[in-house]
Scaffold this motif. Structure first.
Motif, PDB file in Angstrom:
ATOM      1  N   ARG A   1     116.004  61.616  68.228  1.00 35.03           N
ATOM      2  CA  ARG A   1     116.955  63.192  67.321  1.00 35.03           C
ATOM      3  C   ARG A   1     116.155  63.761  67.554  1.00 35.03           C
ATOM      4  O   ARG A   1     117.022  65.074  67.648  1.00 35.03           O
ATOM      5  N   TYR A   2     115.307  63.937  67.091  1.00 33.58           N
ATOM      6  CA  TYR A   2     114.132  65.237  67.397  1.00 33.58           C
ATOM      7  C   TYR A   2     113.868  66.149  68.578  1.00 33.58           C
ATOM      8  O   TYR A   2     114.652  67.047  68.541  1.00 33.58           O
ATOM      9  N   SER A   3     114.319  65.661  69.385  1.00 36.12           N
ATOM     10  CA  SER A   3     114.363  65.812  70.827  1.00 36.12           C
ATOM     11  C   SER A   3     115.408  66.474  71.478  1.00 36.12           C
ATOM     12  O   SER A   3     115.965  67.648  72.157  1.00 36.12           O
ATOM     13  N   ARG A   4     116.416  66.054  71.042  1.00 35.07           N
ATOM     14  CA  ARG A   4     117.953  65.855  71.126  1.00 35.07           C
ATOM     15  C   ARG A   4     118.547  67.352  71.069  1.00 35.07           C
ATOM     16  O   ARG A   4     119.303  68.057  71.036  1.00 35.07           O
ATOM     17  N   ALA A   5     118.311  67.333  69.229  1.00 34.85           N
ATOM     18  CA  ALA A   5     118.308  68.553  68.550  1.00 34.85           C
ATOM     19  C   ALA A   5     118.028  69.490  68.670  1.00 34.85           C
ATOM     20  O   ALA A   5     118.164  70.745  69.495  1.00 34.85           O
ATOM     21  N   LEU A   6     115.970  69.579  69.522  1.00 35.83           N
ATOM     22  CA  LEU A   6     116.009  70.712  70.185  1.00 35.83           C
ATOM     23  C   LEU A   6     116.513  70.684  70.866  1.00 35.83           C
ATOM     24  O   LEU A   6     116.611  72.979  71.434  1.00 35.83           O
ATOM     25  N   ILE A   7     116.676  69.805  71.739  1.00 35.64           N
ATOM     26  CA  ILE A   7     116.612  70.248  73.709  1.00 35.64           C
ATOM     27  C   ILE A   7     118.226  71.677  73.450  1.00 35.64           C
ATOM     28  O   ILE A   7     118.881  72.178  73.621  1.00 35.64           O
ATOM     29  N   GLU A   8     119.615  70.439  72.333  1.00 37.97           N
ATOM     30  CA  GLU A   8     120.649  71.158  72.177  1.00 37.97           C
ATOM     31  C   GLU A   8     120.756  72.155  72.211  1.00 37.97           C
ATOM     32  O   GLU A   8     121.373  73.802  72.249  1.00 37.97           O
ATOM     33  N   PHE A   9     119.882  72.981  71.102  1.00 36.93           N
ATOM     34  CA  PHE A   9     119.808  74.091  69.835  1.00 36.93           C
ATOM     35  C   PHE A   9     119.490  75.395  71.486  1.00 36.93           C
ATOM     36  O   PHE A   9     119.911  75.969  71.151  1.00 36.93           O
ATOM     37  N   MET A  10     118.764  74.664  72.499  1.00 35.38           N
ATOM     38  CA  MET A  10     117.635  75.742  72.573  1.00 35.38           C
ATOM     39  C   MET A  10     118.769  76.105  74.152  1.00 35.38           C
ATOM     40  O   MET A  10     119.052  76.905  75.097  1.00 35.38           O
ATOM     41  N   ASN A  11     119.299  75.021  74.270  1.00 37.96           N
ATOM     42  CA  ASN A  11     120.049  75.075  75.800  1.00 37.96           C
ATOM     43  C   ASN A  11     121.421  75.125  74.980  1.00 37.96           C
ATOM     44  O   ASN A  11     122.318  76.276  76.029  1.00 37.96           O
ATOM     45  N   GLU A  12     122.078  75.026  73.873  1.00 37.44           N
ATOM     46  CA  GLU A  12     123.826  75.015  74.472  1.00 37.44           C
ATOM     47  C   GLU A  12     123.777  76.807  73.705  1.00 37.44           C
ATOM     48  O   GLU A  12     124.667  77.677  73.386  1.00 37.44           O
ATOM     49  N   ASP A  13     123.116  76.930  72.415  1.00 39.61           N
ATOM     50  CA  ASP A  13     122.882  78.042  71.347  1.00 39.61           C
ATOM     51  C   ASP A  13     122.133  78.757  71.257  1.00 39.61           C
ATOM     52  O   ASP A  13     123.055  79.938  71.088  1.00 39.61           O
ATOM     53  N   LEU A  14     121.391  79.032  72.033  1.00 33.82           N
ATOM     54  CA  LEU A  14     121.011  79.840  72.780  1.00 33.82           C
ATOM     55  C   LEU A  14     120.938  80.485  74.173  1.00 33.82           C
ATOM     56  O   LEU A  14     121.687  81.296  74.073  1.00 33.82           O
ATOM     57  N   SER A  15     120.234  79.203  75.405  1.00 27.07           N
ATOM     58  CA  SER A  15     120.679  80.384  76.181  1.00 27.07           C
ATOM     59  C   SER A  15     122.307  80.343  77.222  1.00 27.07           C
ATOM     60  O   SER A  15     122.385  81.135  77.573  1.00 27.07           O
ATOM     61  N   ALA A  16     123.405  79.057  76.947  1.00 25.68           N
ATOM     62  CA  ALA A  16     124.974  79.531  77.279  1.00 25.68           C
ATOM     63  C   ALA A  16     124.973  80.436  76.411  1.00 25.68           C
ATOM     64  O   ALA A  16     126.447  80.599  76.796  1.00 25.68           O
ATOM     65  N   PHE A  17     124.857  80.392  75.012  1.00 24.46           N
ATOM     66  CA  PHE A  17     125.641  81.345  73.996  1.00 24.46           C
ATOM     67  C   PHE A  17     125.006  82.531  73.173  1.00 24.46           C
ATOM     68  O   PHE A  17     125.418  83.739  74.018  1.00 24.46           O
ATOM     69  N   PHE A  18     124.174  82.697  72.733  1.00 23.24           N
ATOM     70  CA  PHE A  18     123.112  83.774  72.178  1.00 23.24           C
ATOM     71  C   PHE A  18     122.561  84.917  73.335  1.00 23.24           C
ATOM     72  O   PHE A  18     122.654  86.015  73.146  1.00 23.24           O
ATOM     73  N   PHE A  19     121.914  83.936  73.594  1.00 23.83           N
ATOM     74  CA  PHE A  19     121.276  84.716  74.767  1.00 23.83           C
ATOM     75  C   PHE A  19     122.091  85.905  75.964  1.00 23.83           C
ATOM     76  O   PHE A  19     121.880  86.699  76.443  1.00 23.83           O
ATOM     77  N   ASP A  20     123.205  84.799  76.633  1.00 22.01           N
ATOM     78  CA  ASP A  20     124.176  85.172  77.404  1.00 22.01           C
ATOM     79  C   ASP A  20     125.108  86.584  76.833  1.00 22.01           C
ATOM     80  O   ASP A  20     125.245  87.158  77.339  1.00 22.01           O
ATOM     81  N   ILE A  21     125.103  86.385  75.751  1.00 23.14           N
ATOM     82  CA  ILE A  21     125.577  86.916  74.785  1.00 23.14           C
ATOM     83  C   ILE A  21     125.174  88.147  75.061  1.00 23.14           C
ATOM     84  O   ILE A  21     125.654  89.659  75.021  1.00 23.14           O
ATOM     85  N   ARG A  22     123.845  88.570  74.183  1.00 22.99           N
ATOM     86  CA  ARG A  22     122.879  89.674  73.423  1.00 22.99           C
ATOM     87  C   ARG A  22     122.297  89.556  75.164  1.00 22.99           C
ATOM     88  O   ARG A  22     120.875  91.240  75.150  1.00 22.99           O
ATOM     89  N   LYS A  23     121.964  89.630  76.408  1.00 18.88           N
ATOM     90  CA  LYS A  23     121.714  89.724  77.157  1.00 18.88           C
ATOM     91  C   LYS A  23     121.819  91.872  77.459  1.00 18.88           C
ATOM     92  O   LYS A  23     121.073  92.601  77.656  1.00 18.88           O
TER      93      LYS A  23
END
Length: 985
Positions: free
Chosen positions: A793-815
């Motif tokens: 559960r720990y690794s899944r939550a961490l991976i989803e946050f870094m991939n979905e919330d950050l790389s695919a969303f936040f970082f993409d928008i703010r680049k």
């Protein structure tokens, strides 16, 4: 237009592209050993103990693997899980000492040393025991050193310079001392009853040392002529029929058992064979008209096995067999066989599930047999020797065997083996009614030698499960376990009631038994997963007395002196003190080379006492480790916060530790127990060299690095069995690569960031606040996962946050903001401030799992020879406004963004547009201002309109610096208003 806005200019030198030396290619296999070397050089483990000396302590006690071979995938799964626990607890700020250990005694090592003797055609029994034990010690030492380096290579952090070994002199002394605590209270007895025995290894085995495999055995039906039947005289002359899959126990038969409520028929053998019956044996002459007694419910299967046609002539209840006796088929072979065999009421185990409804009893070779016969005054006869042969003086088949050899038991009804001597003699006596060699069933094997075991009655030492722990055992031993006058001197066991009970042995159990105390401790322990409590509880509820003796050479001896005449074992505090001091000085070898008169002292004469030469069950060794690892290092009464092992240890280490501590301390040695499953191949099969499906963790480390293996472990639902193979590892490597690239982006984007650039939370745009809210939710999720040891559960939550919330969303928008806004623009500063917060949190969150990569990431940003990411504690996140509307609103925005992305994709595939920057988007709702949505969608423009999301190619020109197609760009390559302002500044 000035020169700065010339459409022909290359503006790449004016944008803030991420800069970092952190490589995209991991190269873990080469980097990780250097990181390990650095950790050892700066003493990371030792510094952590100093830094956390005053912190709350969390002790995970290491279950000891055997020191006898390279590590396998099960080892890797187990050790990595333990490291995830200790590192995550350390991240929470706790002091988490981890002392790795090894089980160095017992058959795994002794068997390997014996193999070396066998290759040289030498007999180890002819070697001086101290010399042989020295070779075992050297063998174990070699593998401890090998495995230590392999476990360290996994990234497991612990006290590798001072591990615990059960063969250390102090350890052996404490193990012996723990046993003497039972002995001093009179909680040991020596008795004879069936135990699991390996004829190959010539020793008793514990349940945890046994595995079950399907085999084919001989099954036979045997006729016993009834000679007495006071309640049913018509039975005299009839034959009671028994069915067995262990023909070798017939020579040790002493009784027959029936079920009192079972309906038995008296059947006459007819002339013709029953319909559709294929005889498995030729019908002996004179069998026709013979009468047989069989359970009515089992006549059909019996006819099929024998080919006999039976006609029912009468019937009885099982209770009518009370007082009846039958003649052994080999009654002419001497006094033992001439004595008629009584019928005994075995209603609690005799059923009509299979067989004939009558069971032959051999008290030497079965628990039910032993108990029923003993209750009726029938003692074992010890006919089978330690190597599985009948003893030389046995009247039938003396000196023959091995008793579990298929050839020895063979019925001859098949092409595989000729008829063995048991079936041959029974056939000649006219007692063999059927036989076949193809009965498929599960059978216990030694998990070391892989050889079949037998149940064999031998004199062994036991710790009772159901005697009050605060009372000695004189009556229980004297009357409950005496086994007949002929062997009373050899096996009867009494305690010396006149000797004072030492204070160290006194534990107030209030009359509770070991079973009571253990069951109560189970209820007071946290079991993860919770269902595992039922598993160990059922095992403890039904387990027999603990057999603690073994007939081997390598281990801790049972240091007792038995009075040669009375059979009492000596309980004397002074003698025990001298024994333990000798062990501390010279290890357990001291017992085998001892001046026993000196140990006994002046009060006792060695001529009156016999030293016990059995060694302790190795599970008692490992069950005592809490005493010389936890209590010796951290203080008397301290217990482990957690034990963590595979599910097989419910009958192994979890249980032996529970029983040992419950008996000596009145409680379990642990507060919580975590159970994991087994590592299987990609198809869910057990790994086996013969199947060629072994996945070698050492090869994975050499090829891909330990962090890949660690991420795989953390990603699995290890409460169940887990699978591993090339495809699984490929998926793990892909997940790792994404995480690594996310860290690489953050390192580059934060290049040059300092406190002067930081911006307050209250001054941040809503998108940054939303991401901080998401980070806070992740923080709660990860803390809960750590508390429940749910690293999948720990690794899944961490991976989803870094991939979905950050790389695919936040970082993409703010680049665009990062690359093209002015360095001091508040939005860019807010973004970089949040990036810094994310970095400090995420590198900590990742450290327990990706221990090498997290260190590499940390050192890439904060290089220091003496520092380590593993010195850090759980991140302190900035306080946020308690506005749930932010998360709700942005969830709607993200859903709309996904719809826009789906609408753009067909145009991209058809090459109408090359990127979303060329798209004009019309949406039915505007949850944010259009200019904000334009940045979020990374589109040219956003309009409000009716109907579904619509996308067209824009006519706007492309900015030569930010590459966005915007209304204020006069021609392709010119600057938009934002970029022109930045450059003009």
């Amino acid at each position: 237009m000035n020169d700065a806005s010339s459409p022909k200019r290359d503006y790449r030198d004016t944008v803030f592209l991420p800069k970092t030396d952190f490589p995209m290619k991991a190269g873990l296999a080469a980097k990780e050993p250097a990181i390990l070397e650095r950790w050892a050089r700066i003493g990371v483990y030792e510094k952590l103990r100093e830094q956390r000396a005053e912190a709350e302590r969390f002790i995970l006690h290491d279950g000891p693997p055997y020191a006898n071979g390279d590590l396998h995938m099960g080892h890797a799964l187990n050790k990595i899980l333990k490291d995830l626990v200790t590192r995550s607890q350390s991240l929470l700020g706790k002091n988490t000492p981890y002392v790795p250990g090894w089980d160095c005694h017992g058959l795994p090592i002794e068997w390997k040393v014996e193999e070396q003797y066998r290759k040289k055609k030498l007999n180890k029994d002819e070697v001086d025991p101290v010399q042989f034990r020295g070779e075992c010690r050297a063998y174990a030492t070699k593998w401890v050193d090998v495995q230590r380096e392999q476990f360290k290579r996994l990234g497991v952090m612990g006290d590798w310079d001072d591990p615990y070994l059960t063969m250390k002199f102090d350890s052996e002394a404490i193990i012996a001392g723990e046993l003497l605590k039972f002995a001093e209270r009179g909680q040991l007895y020596r008795g004879a009853k069936p135990v699991m025995w390996s004829p190959v290894e010539k020793t008793a085995l514990a349940e945890a040392e046994v595995e079950y495999e399907d085999i084919t055995s001989t099954q036979i039906d045997v006729a016993f002529e009834i000679v007495e039947a006071p309640n049913a005289p018509e039975l005299v002359g009839a034959h009671a029929v028994i069915w067995t899959t262990t023909p070798w126990t017939i020579p040790v038969n002493q009784a027959l058992a029936y079920g009192a409520e079972i309906d038995y028929g008296i059947y006459r053998v007819g002339v013709g064979a029953a319909e559709d019956i294929v005889p498995s044996m030729s019908i002996p002459e004179g069998r026709v008209d013979q009468r047989m007694v069989i359970a009515d419910a089992l006549v059909g299967p019996f006819e099929k096995r024998t080919g006999l046609h039976l006609v029912r002539t009468g019937g009885i209840k099982g209770s009518d067999l009370a007082g009846a006796k039958a003649r052994h088929p080999m009654h002419a072979r001497g006094e033992f066989y001439a004595k008629p065999r009584p019928f005994l009421d075995g209603s609690h185990f005799v059923t009509t599930d299979a067989g004939t409804g009558l069971v032959h009893m051999a008290p030497d070779h079965g628990e039910d047999d032993f108990l029923l016969c003993k209750a009726n005054g029938i003692d074992p006869v010890f006919a089978v020797t330690d190597d599985g042969r009948y003893r030389e003086d046995w009247a039938w088949l003396g000196g023959d065997g091995s008793v579990i050899n298929p050839k020895f038991n063979a019925s001859g009804n098949g092409a595989k083996f000729e008829q063995g001597p048991i079936c041959r003699d029974l056939r000649e006596a006219g007692a063999l009614l059927s036989g076949s060699d193809d009965f498929l069933h599960s059978y216990p094997h030694s998990w070391r030698s892989k050889a079949k075991i037998i149940f064999r009655c031998t004199p062994q030492w036991f710790i009772p499960m159901d005697a009050p722990l605060d009372q000695p055992l004189p009556e229980r031993v004297r009357e409950g376990h005496a086994v007949g006058e002929d062997i009373a001197e050899a096996t009867g066991m009494h305690v010396n009631e006149d000797a004072p009970t030492p204070k160290s042995a006194t534990v107030n159990h209030n009359g509770a038994t070991l079973r009571d105390t253990a069951l109560d401790s189970i209820e007071r322990t946290r079991w993860v997963p919770e269902r595992s409590k039922n598993r160990i509880r059922s095992m403890v509820e039904g387990r027999p007395d603990w057999v603690i003796s073994r007939q081997r050479a390598w281990g801790v001896p049972i240091p007792l002196y038995v009075h040669r005449q009375s059979g009492d074992y000596l309980r004397d505090e002074g003698v025990n003190g001298r024994i333990l001091e000798a062990f501390r000085e010279g290890g357990a070898d001291a017992w085998f080379a001892a001046d026993h008169q000196a140990l006994l002292g002046d009060r006792y004469d060695l001529a009156d006492y016999e030293p016990v030469n059995d060694i302790l069950d190795v599970w008692f060794d490992s069950g005592s480790t809490h005493a010389f690892v936890i209590e010796q290092r951290y203080g008397e009464g301290v217990r482990a916060d957690l034990y963590l092992e595979g599910s097989d240890q419910h009958r192994g280490w979890f249980q032996s530790s529970l029983l040992e501590s419950a008996g000596t301390r009145g409680r379990a040695p642990y507060d919580a127990v975590l159970t994991h499953g087994f590592a299987l191949d990609r198809n869910g099969r057990k790994m086996s060299k013969s199947l060629g499906n072994v996945v070698d963790p050492l090869k994975i480390i050499d090829q891909s690095g330990a962090d890949i293996l660690r991420l795989w472990v953390a990603s699995t639902d290890y409460f169940e069995d887990v699978r591993i193979g090339d495809e699984v590892l490929k998926g793990t490597s892909d997940a790792y690569r994404k995480l690594r690239n996310t860290f690489r982006y953050m390192l580059g984007a934060l290049e040059g960031f300092g406190d002067e650039e930081r911006i307050a939370v209250d001054d941040m745009p809503e998108l940054e606040l939303y991401i901080l809210h998401k980070l806070g939710a992740l923080d709660v999720e990860l803390r809960t996962a750590v508390e429940n040891y749910q690293f999948h559960r720990y690794s899944r939550a961490l991976i989803e946050f870094m991939n979905e919330d950050l790389s695919a969303f936040f970082f993409d928008i703010r680049k665009d903001c990062l690359y093209c806004d002015a360095a001091d623009d508040p939005k860019r500063r807010a973004y970089r401030t949040v990036l810094d917060t994310l970095f400090h949190a995420l590198v900590r969150y990742a450290a327990p799992i990706l221990c090498f990569t997290a260190e590499e990431v940390w050192q890439a940003r904060f290089p220091s020879e003496d520092d380590s990411v593993h010195f850090l504690t759980w991140p302190e996140l900035p306080p946020l406004p308690g506005d749930d509307a932010i998360s709700t609103n942005w969830s709607d925005v993200r859903a709309l963004r996904e719809r826009v992305t789906e609408a753009i994709e067909p145009l991209r595939r058809e090459k109408i547009i090359r990127s979303s920057n060329e798209a004009e988007v019309t949406v039915p709702e505007l949850p944010l201002p259009a200019d904000d949505l334009q940045e979020i969608f990374i589109s040219s423009t956003v309009h409000h309109g009716e109907g579904e999301v619509a996308v067209t190619r824009t006519d706007n020109h492309k900015c030569g610096r930010c590459w966005r197609c915007l209304p204020d760009v006069p021609e392709d390559g010119a600057l938009c208003g934002r970029c022109e302002k930045v450059l003009n500044r």
